[in-house]
Design a protein around this motif. Sequence first.
Motif, PDB file in Angstrom:
ATOM      1  N   UNK A 121      -9.705  45.623   9.379  1.00  0.00           N
ATOM      2  CA  UNK A 121     -10.928  46.391   9.619  1.00  0.00           C
ATOM      3  C   UNK A 121     -11.275  46.278  11.101  1.00  0.00           C
ATOM      4  N   UNK A 122     -11.851  47.319  11.665  1.00  0.00           N
ATOM      5  CA  UNK A 122     -12.186  47.284  13.096  1.00  0.00           C
ATOM      6  C   UNK A 122     -13.570  46.699  13.360  1.00  0.00           C
ATOM      7  N   UNK A 123     -14.491  46.859  12.409  1.00  0.00           N
ATOM      8  CA  UNK A 123     -15.877  46.410  12.623  1.00  0.00           C
ATOM      9  C   UNK A 123     -16.095  44.977  12.202  1.00  0.00           C
ATOM     10  N   UNK A 124     -15.563  44.033  12.958  1.00  0.00           N
ATOM     11  CA  UNK A 124     -15.686  42.612  12.620  1.00  0.00           C
ATOM     12  C   UNK A 124     -16.899  42.004  13.314  1.00  0.00           C
ATOM     13  N   UNK A 125     -17.459  40.912  12.758  1.00  0.00           N
ATOM     14  CA  UNK A 125     -18.702  40.359  13.319  1.00  0.00           C
ATOM     15  C   UNK A 125     -18.562  39.696  14.679  1.00  0.00           C
ATOM     16  N   UNK A 126     -17.376  39.155  14.990  1.00  0.00           N
ATOM     17  CA  UNK A 126     -17.242  38.381  16.227  1.00  0.00           C
ATOM     18  C   UNK A 126     -16.481  39.106  17.332  1.00  0.00           C
ATOM     19  N   UNK A 127     -15.678  40.103  16.960  1.00  0.00           N
ATOM     20  CA  UNK A 127     -14.937  40.866  17.974  1.00  0.00           C
ATOM     21  C   UNK A 127     -14.488  42.180  17.359  1.00  0.00           C
ATOM     22  N   UNK A 128     -14.173  43.137  18.218  1.00  0.00           N
ATOM     23  CA  UNK A 128     -13.671  44.405  17.709  1.00  0.00           C
ATOM     24  C   UNK A 128     -12.253  44.207  17.169  1.00  0.00           C
ATOM     25  N   UNK A 129     -11.954  44.851  16.034  1.00  0.00           N
ATOM     26  CA  UNK A 129     -10.622  44.736  15.459  1.00  0.00           C
ATOM     27  C   UNK A 129      -9.524  45.169  16.411  1.00  0.00           C
ATOM     28  N   UNK A 130      -9.856  46.050  17.348  1.00  0.00           N
ATOM     29  CA  UNK A 130      -8.869  46.478  18.354  1.00  0.00           C
ATOM     30  C   UNK A 130      -8.373  45.287  19.176  1.00  0.00           C
ATOM     31  N   UNK A 131      -9.270  44.325  19.418  1.00  0.00           N
ATOM     32  CA  UNK A 131      -8.884  43.140  20.193  1.00  0.00           C
ATOM     33  C   UNK A 131      -7.894  42.284  19.417  1.00  0.00           C
ATOM     34  N   UNK A 173      -5.804  43.481  17.215  1.00  0.00           N
ATOM     35  CA  UNK A 173      -4.569  44.273  17.263  1.00  0.00           C
ATOM     36  C   UNK A 173      -3.841  44.064  18.589  1.00  0.00           C
ATOM     37  N   UNK A 174      -4.575  44.153  19.685  1.00  0.00           N
ATOM     38  CA  UNK A 174      -3.947  43.987  21.007  1.00  0.00           C
ATOM     39  C   UNK A 174      -3.360  42.586  21.172  1.00  0.00           C
ATOM     40  N   UNK A 175      -4.074  41.590  20.653  1.00  0.00           N
ATOM     41  CA  UNK A 175      -3.599  40.209  20.755  1.00  0.00           C
ATOM     42  C   UNK A 175      -2.311  40.011  19.974  1.00  0.00           C
ATOM     43  N   UNK A 176      -2.256  40.562  18.765  1.00  0.00           N
ATOM     44  CA  UNK A 176      -1.046  40.437  17.928  1.00  0.00           C
ATOM     45  C   UNK A 176       0.139  41.117  18.598  1.00  0.00           C
ATOM     46  N   UNK A 177      -0.102  42.288  19.176  1.00  0.00           N
ATOM     47  CA  UNK A 177       0.996  43.059  19.762  1.00  0.00           C
ATOM     48  C   UNK A 177       1.578  42.429  21.023  1.00  0.00           C
ATOM     49  N   UNK A 178       0.900  41.444  21.574  1.00  0.00           N
ATOM     50  CA  UNK A 178       1.446  40.755  22.742  1.00  0.00           C
ATOM     51  C   UNK A 178       2.684  39.941  22.381  1.00  0.00           C
ATOM     52  N   UNK A 179       2.810  39.592  21.084  1.00  0.00           N
ATOM     53  CA  UNK A 179       3.920  38.714  20.711  1.00  0.00           C
ATOM     54  C   UNK A 179       4.625  39.072  19.407  1.00  0.00           C
ATOM     55  N   UNK A 180       4.105  40.044  18.666  1.00  0.00           N
ATOM     56  CA  UNK A 180       4.687  40.279  17.356  1.00  0.00           C
ATOM     57  C   UNK A 180       4.764  41.758  16.987  1.00  0.00           C
ATOM     58  N   UNK A 181       5.795  42.114  16.195  1.00  0.00           N
ATOM     59  CA  UNK A 181       5.923  43.449  15.617  1.00  0.00           C
ATOM     60  C   UNK A 181       5.409  43.490  14.183  1.00  0.00           C
ATOM     61  N   UNK A 182       4.669  42.479  13.797  1.00  0.00           N
ATOM     62  CA  UNK A 182       4.078  42.397  12.461  1.00  0.00           C
ATOM     63  C   UNK A 182       3.350  43.700  12.119  1.00  0.00           C
ATOM     64  N   UNK A 183       3.655  44.319  10.959  1.00  0.00           N
ATOM     65  CA  UNK A 183       2.989  45.590  10.641  1.00  0.00           C
ATOM     66  C   UNK A 183       1.486  45.436  10.423  1.00  0.00           C
ATOM     67  N   UNK A 184       0.724  46.366  10.980  1.00  0.00           N
ATOM     68  CA  UNK A 184      -0.742  46.354  10.875  1.00  0.00           C
ATOM     69  C   UNK A 184      -1.210  47.722  10.380  1.00  0.00           C
ATOM     70  N   UNK A 185      -1.926  47.713   9.254  1.00  0.00           N
ATOM     71  CA  UNK A 185      -2.544  48.931   8.743  1.00  0.00           C
ATOM     72  C   UNK A 185      -4.052  48.795   8.949  1.00  0.00           C
ATOM     73  N   UNK A 186      -4.615  49.667   9.772  1.00  0.00           N
ATOM     74  CA  UNK A 186      -6.053  49.644  10.047  1.00  0.00           C
ATOM     75  C   UNK A 186      -6.796  50.388   8.946  1.00  0.00           C
TER      76      UNK A 186
END
Length: 235
Positions: free
Chosen positions: A55-65, A67-80
């Motif tokens: 989900x993108x609307x998280x209480x502590x940070x935007x879900x986009x952040x 996503x960007x953090x994961x993509x720095x090191x992993x190809x793990x599939x993400x469904x938004x």
Amino acid sequence: MKIKDKVLIVEDEQSISNFISMVLNASGYDTIIVGSGEEALTMIASHCPDLIVLDLGLPDMDGMEVLKSVRKWSNLPVVVVSARNHEHDKVDALDYGADDYLVKPFGTSELLARIRTAIRHTRTTLANSQIAQSGKFTARDLTIDYDKHQVLIRGENAKLTVNEYKIVALLGKYAGKVLTYDFIIRELWGPKAKADNQILRVNMANIRRKIEDTPGQPQYIFTEVGVGYRMREGD
């Protein structure tokens, strides 16, 4: 026994996360639920899920952040999955590396179809055409079945543990190429994992006992001393 795919659900609305978890459990997936971005990043590194529902609307940070953090090191599939239905939100998420984007509310059949596609796509895009077409990698008497999460020798299940299977499956995807110890550890256990080659050596010794006729003279997985491991090329 077939190893279940593990899905991390990152959603702060409990009713939605419980519903998604129920649907996935009923369809043969294991699930983990977290309600914040910080928890998500911790669980991704420690539990190595097969897919993230984000989900993108998280209480502590935007879900986009996340996503960007994961993509720095992993190809793990993400469904938004998000209530944001503006086109630019979808484009941004896909540009940042999301595999798919579903707008709430969504149907359960659609969610399951997107998840199956994302997992299969990730497992086959890194692989050679043989895996992409059949879901399997074959070299001599060894077969890696990526759909059933099994390694077979002459058609018999080699009965690898989860970690042993993940190591062999990763090497199969890059058959013929040397994968460094650090790369294997990072791909399987995340960027915060301790670069402990001893864990890999112990796992590899166990793997060879199960798949090699003569473990001291391997025919499938070769050691590049001081560097890493290489799977023989497929047939």
